[in-house]
Scaffold this motif. Sequence first.
Motif, PDB file in Angstrom:
ATOM      1  N   VAL A 649      24.727   2.827 -32.515  1.00 16.11           N
ATOM      2  CA  VAL A 649      24.440   1.770 -31.313  1.00 16.11           C
ATOM      3  C   VAL A 649      25.225   0.405 -31.640  1.00 16.11           C
ATOM      4  O   VAL A 649      25.506  -0.370 -30.700  1.00 16.11           O
ATOM      5  CB  VAL A 649      23.053   1.493 -31.170  1.00 16.11           C
ATOM      6  CG1 VAL A 649      22.630   0.301 -30.115  1.00 16.11           C
ATOM      7  CG2 VAL A 649      22.349   2.849 -30.736  1.00 16.11           C
ATOM      8  N   ARG A 650      25.291   0.023 -32.814  1.00 16.62           N
ATOM      9  CA  ARG A 650      25.820  -1.317 -33.329  1.00 16.62           C
ATOM     10  C   ARG A 650      27.190  -1.374 -32.973  1.00 16.62           C
ATOM     11  O   ARG A 650      27.776  -2.234 -32.271  1.00 16.62           O
ATOM     12  CB  ARG A 650      25.678  -1.312 -34.722  1.00 16.62           C
ATOM     13  CG  ARG A 650      26.451  -2.559 -35.250  1.00 16.62           C
ATOM     14  CD  ARG A 650      26.490  -2.351 -36.887  1.00 16.62           C
ATOM     15  NE  ARG A 650      27.114  -1.323 -37.476  1.00 16.62           N
ATOM     16  CZ  ARG A 650      28.455  -1.111 -37.437  1.00 16.62           C
ATOM     17  NH1 ARG A 650      29.070  -2.361 -36.842  1.00 16.62           N
ATOM     18  NH2 ARG A 650      28.954  -0.023 -37.841  1.00 16.62           N
ATOM     19  N   VAL A 651      27.966  -0.209 -33.043  1.00 10.55           N
ATOM     20  CA  VAL A 651      29.377  -0.176 -32.704  1.00 10.55           C
ATOM     21  C   VAL A 651      29.634  -0.353 -31.252  1.00 10.55           C
ATOM     22  O   VAL A 651      30.385  -1.176 -30.893  1.00 10.55           O
ATOM     23  CB  VAL A 651      30.055   1.215 -33.184  1.00 10.55           C
ATOM     24  CG1 VAL A 651      31.292   1.205 -32.829  1.00 10.55           C
ATOM     25  CG2 VAL A 651      29.991   1.249 -34.911  1.00 10.55           C
ATOM     26  N   ALA A 652      28.788   0.331 -30.386  1.00  8.19           N
ATOM     27  CA  ALA A 652      28.941   0.304 -28.868  1.00  8.19           C
ATOM     28  C   ALA A 652      28.486  -1.213 -28.844  1.00  8.19           C
ATOM     29  O   ALA A 652      29.478  -1.520 -27.540  1.00  8.19           O
ATOM     30  CB  ALA A 652      27.989   1.272 -28.576  1.00  8.19           C
ATOM     31  N   GLN A 653      27.473  -1.664 -28.977  1.00 11.88           N
ATOM     32  CA  GLN A 653      26.922  -2.997 -28.506  1.00 11.88           C
ATOM     33  C   GLN A 653      28.288  -3.994 -28.998  1.00 11.88           C
ATOM     34  O   GLN A 653      28.474  -4.903 -28.112  1.00 11.88           O
ATOM     35  CB  GLN A 653      25.796  -3.495 -29.271  1.00 11.88           C
ATOM     36  CG  GLN A 653      24.509  -2.630 -28.938  1.00 11.88           C
ATOM     37  CD  GLN A 653      23.365  -2.923 -29.546  1.00 11.88           C
ATOM     38  OE1 GLN A 653      23.554  -3.380 -30.689  1.00 11.88           O
ATOM     39  NE2 GLN A 653      22.188  -2.741 -28.925  1.00 11.88           N
ATOM     40  N   ALA A 698      27.955  -6.776 -16.198  1.00 10.31           N
ATOM     41  CA  ALA A 698      27.072  -7.166 -17.540  1.00 10.31           C
ATOM     42  C   ALA A 698      25.661  -7.046 -17.615  1.00 10.31           C
ATOM     43  O   ALA A 698      25.078  -6.298 -18.285  1.00 10.31           O
ATOM     44  CB  ALA A 698      27.501  -8.646 -18.002  1.00 10.31           C
ATOM     45  N   ALA A 699      25.284  -7.385 -16.020  1.00  8.46           N
ATOM     46  CA  ALA A 699      23.829  -7.076 -15.833  1.00  8.46           C
ATOM     47  C   ALA A 699      23.359  -5.815 -16.041  1.00  8.46           C
ATOM     48  O   ALA A 699      22.135  -5.376 -16.077  1.00  8.46           O
ATOM     49  CB  ALA A 699      23.457  -7.800 -14.498  1.00  8.46           C
ATOM     50  N   THR A 700      24.225  -4.830 -15.534  1.00 10.50           N
ATOM     51  CA  THR A 700      23.865  -3.220 -15.727  1.00 10.50           C
ATOM     52  C   THR A 700      23.578  -2.830 -17.020  1.00 10.50           C
ATOM     53  O   THR A 700      23.155  -1.679 -17.266  1.00 10.50           O
ATOM     54  CB  THR A 700      25.147  -2.502 -15.016  1.00 10.50           C
ATOM     55  OG1 THR A 700      26.303  -2.672 -15.852  1.00 10.50           O
ATOM     56  CG2 THR A 700      25.039  -2.829 -13.659  1.00 10.50           C
ATOM     57  N   GLU A 701      24.045  -3.569 -18.168  1.00 11.98           N
ATOM     58  CA  GLU A 701      24.057  -3.088 -19.526  1.00 11.98           C
ATOM     59  C   GLU A 701      24.579  -1.844 -19.891  1.00 11.98           C
ATOM     60  O   GLU A 701      23.571  -0.682 -19.912  1.00 11.98           O
ATOM     61  CB  GLU A 701      22.499  -3.107 -20.130  1.00 11.98           C
ATOM     62  CG  GLU A 701      21.917  -4.356 -20.040  1.00 11.98           C
ATOM     63  CD  GLU A 701      20.239  -4.568 -20.487  1.00 11.98           C
ATOM     64  OE1 GLU A 701      19.890  -3.123 -21.132  1.00 11.98           O
ATOM     65  OE2 GLU A 701      19.695  -5.375 -20.700  1.00 11.98           O
ATOM     66  N   PRO A 702      25.773  -1.765 -19.650  1.00 13.13           N
ATOM     67  CA  PRO A 702      26.657  -0.451 -20.046  1.00 13.13           C
ATOM     68  C   PRO A 702      26.214   0.270 -21.348  1.00 13.13           C
ATOM     69  O   PRO A 702      26.320   1.560 -21.346  1.00 13.13           O
ATOM     70  CB  PRO A 702      27.858  -0.695 -19.917  1.00 13.13           C
ATOM     71  CG  PRO A 702      28.051  -2.327 -20.042  1.00 13.13           C
ATOM     72  CD  PRO A 702      26.681  -2.680 -19.661  1.00 13.13           C
ATOM     73  N   VAL A 703      25.841  -0.553 -22.087  1.00 19.88           N
ATOM     74  CA  VAL A 703      25.357   0.073 -23.386  1.00 19.88           C
ATOM     75  C   VAL A 703      23.887  -0.442 -23.568  1.00 19.88           C
ATOM     76  O   VAL A 703      23.453  -1.636 -23.735  1.00 19.88           O
ATOM     77  CB  VAL A 703      26.260  -0.512 -24.801  1.00 19.88           C
ATOM     78  CG1 VAL A 703      25.822  -0.192 -25.982  1.00 19.88           C
ATOM     79  CG2 VAL A 703      27.648   0.025 -24.470  1.00 19.88           C
ATOM     80  N   GLU A 704      23.161   0.536 -24.237  1.00 19.10           N
ATOM     81  CA  GLU A 704      21.644   0.097 -24.460  1.00 19.10           C
ATOM     82  C   GLU A 704      21.567  -0.767 -25.690  1.00 19.10           C
ATOM     83  O   GLU A 704      22.164  -0.643 -26.462  1.00 19.10           O
ATOM     84  CB  GLU A 704      20.849   1.214 -24.279  1.00 19.10           C
ATOM     85  CG  GLU A 704      20.893   2.341 -23.100  1.00 19.10           C
ATOM     86  CD  GLU A 704      20.128   3.492 -23.336  1.00 19.10           C
ATOM     87  OE1 GLU A 704      19.639   3.652 -24.379  1.00 19.10           O
ATOM     88  OE2 GLU A 704      20.021   4.284 -22.400  1.00 19.10           O
ATOM     89  N   GLY A 705      20.397  -1.394 -25.669  1.00 12.23           N
ATOM     90  CA  GLY A 705      19.951  -1.930 -26.938  1.00 12.23           C
ATOM     91  C   GLY A 705      20.116  -3.419 -26.939  1.00 12.23           C
ATOM     92  O   GLY A 705      19.666  -4.238 -27.831  1.00 12.23           O
ATOM     93  N   PHE A 706      20.698  -4.044 -25.703  1.00 12.80           N
ATOM     94  CA  PHE A 706      20.980  -5.572 -25.844  1.00 12.80           C
ATOM     95  C   PHE A 706      19.722  -6.246 -25.290  1.00 12.80           C
ATOM     96  O   PHE A 706      18.886  -5.618 -24.518  1.00 12.80           O
ATOM     97  CB  PHE A 706      22.116  -5.751 -24.798  1.00 12.80           C
ATOM     98  CG  PHE A 706      23.322  -5.650 -25.362  1.00 12.80           C
ATOM     99  CD1 PHE A 706      23.876  -6.449 -26.298  1.00 12.80           C
ATOM    100  CD2 PHE A 706      24.180  -4.627 -24.773  1.00 12.80           C
ATOM    101  CE1 PHE A 706      25.427  -6.135 -26.913  1.00 12.80           C
ATOM    102  CE2 PHE A 706      25.444  -4.213 -25.276  1.00 12.80           C
ATOM    103  CZ  PHE A 706      26.021  -5.195 -26.357  1.00 12.80           C
TER     104      PHE A 706
END
Length: 797
Positions: A649-653, A698-706
């Motif tokens: 997740v860290r890498v994706a974020q 950006a509002a759709t949060e393409p990567v979870e965890g933000f």
Amino acid sequence: MGSQTGQNSSSGFEEDPHTVTHLLNELEGPDTSRVALVIRTIYDGDEHGKFMERLDTRIRNHDRDIERMCNHHYQGFIDSIRELLQVRSQAHKLKTEVVRIDEEAQESAKQLLAKSEEMIKTRKVQSNISAAVDALTLCLPVLTTYSKLQSQMKDKRYYPALKTLEQLEHTYLPRVASYRFAQQMRDNIPRVREDIKQASMSDIKDFLEAIRWVSTRIGQVAMKRAALQYNMDPKLAVTRNERHATLPPNPFTGETYEAQAEAQSDEEEELCAQDLIDFTPVYRCLHIYTVLGARDQFETYYREQRREQARLALQPPTNMHENLEGYRQYLYGVLGFFVIEDHVLNIGNGLVTRSYLGEVWEMASGKVVNNIRNHSSYCTDTYLMLNIKNLIMLFAHTLQNYGYTVTPLHELLLEVKDHYNEVLMQKWVQVFRDIFEKDNYHPVQVETPEEFSRITEIFPYRDRNLEQAQFPKRFPFSMMVPKVFQEVKVYISACLEFSEDLNLSQTEKEDMVRKSTNLLLTRTLSGCLATLIKRPGLRLLQLIQITINTLHLEHANVLLEHYVAKLTGIEDSSKPGLGRLQGKAMFKDIRGEAEEQIYIALRLKIDEFLDLASYDWMLAEPRGMSSSYVLDLIAFLTSTFTAFTNLPVRVAQTACMSACQYVAKCLMAMLLSEDVKQMSLAALEQVNLDVIQCEQFAATEPVEGFEEGALLMCFADLRQLLDLFMTEDWSTYFHDYGSENSKYLRVSPHNAIIVVEKLREGEKRGMFSILKRSDKKKLLETVLKQLKQLTQHQHAS
């Protein structure tokens, strides 16, 4: 007459009547030696006349006595004469008879004399023969011994010849010292001794030359026996094509090894040095020089020659590194030398000592180690290096059986092991490159349980969701992961194979294997992966898959640790103090580099889309929708971040955050670019539409965890700048400037000035006429003036 005599006596010798008488008696006595004394006495005295008178008287008296006696015996005399005459005739007869007998005796004596002469001659001959027999009896042992000496010299039996010479000199020659030939023999003895000495030395030279050719064979036999003793492969001590090659004959026996090949193959382990070499010349020469009092000379010569032969044996073939046969022949020769010397040590009666052998071996071991180290350093064939290691082990075991110190050889094996590991790593560089080259960098998809089992057998990946899923199933990694994992295991097994039989403990073996594996992971595999992720033309999705693969390889590090522990016999890999593989840290570092490459590739891809942007900065009316390049960019980012599912997740974020930040930065750079000299408000509105599209993404949060709004903050600077110009809320901006709660906190006066100046330039071309606002120019001038004042105040503070 008696009275007369008495008168004369009284008249002539009245003074000493007995003196004359005494003298006469002395003259008539039997002792004639006193006559001279009496005569001298008479002549010296005065009575010479008286003595003569008395002497005459005495003569007459004796004559009368004779006459009277004759008269008395006359008749008897006549009778005797008559008898004598008769005897005369008989004597004549007797003489005649004697003459006859004498003649007969003379005749008989002639034959006897002849026989006697013959007998004397015979006696002389017999005596000579007897003397000759005695002389021959005395000389024959000398001649026989000398003949024996000559025969022994001819047959090269020099030690018996020397013994015979000693016997001849001290036993037999003294018995015939009076003969001239004995002196000649005695004078010839020193020359014979020197001949024996030179001949025996010639034999020892031939022996030394011969053992140079047979020592290799002796070394081979000794190593083959040691291989059987230590349960090693006897083929290590078999020369290539040994059965088919024609071997030279044995220089000692003259027999060919080929003639006895079959019998030798069955009984060879029973052979030893004395079975292949005739050591008789050594013993003989040693005994001869000992008897001659030159033992030290022979020992010095023998040792010097053997030292020189050792130096020759220690010179390796120039092409020794090319194949195992070169190492075999080299080690056979060295080993054969020391096996021979050990045999001479045991039966040579001090010719070779343990200290001497120790010195020679110390010199030789250093050269052997250096030569093998140098030649093996050229070797790049791991199979050949394994055979070299086994050959060195067998060589060390064989020497150890003969009492030699082999510590340098064990140290050499450790050095060869290091080189072997280096060669392995070089080989595995190509192995990894081939894997990376052939991989498609797509997740492995299997259609059947058999395919699934084949993958999990190679790489024991466990995922309950994957196991419960329906076919076709898709692993998160590509085939690179199981192949690399399998090859690392093969490498570990290859390293352990070299460590076998090195007399190492299980812990030492494990430590060596772990160190080698760590080098493979941290140097070889790490280098290959670093080269891979920096390879030109590598696509973003491939980088993502490589990053995912490194993640799974990192997790496989524990499996490799257990595999090492299992192979080395230490099952409890959790034991305190047990070494750990350094793969985790390496894969983390590589993954970090891969992630950086992902970020770089992502930015490059974004640049490709942004390069398609072709804003008309003097646009009269906005299009009412986002630019096509922005829509394509958003679609690309959406699909890309979907591929980040298997990444941490860290890498994706981080990738998503950096992408948004980079897009915002590039859009801001477009607005502030020096290449854009003028700008219309409609163009600014079109940029605003594009930013709104990005904000929606950006509002759709393409990567979870933000956190909520985290991605939108990437566009905050741009948003506040656009809002300020779209609403023209300059009074609020100037009023709240410097306040932490300012609505336009992220808008710097410098950026605002750049945009205002570009809008002012656009106004000069009348682009604002459509707005029907006559005070627009005045407003821009006023805003520009106030912004510059803020800038000056900011610099002054």
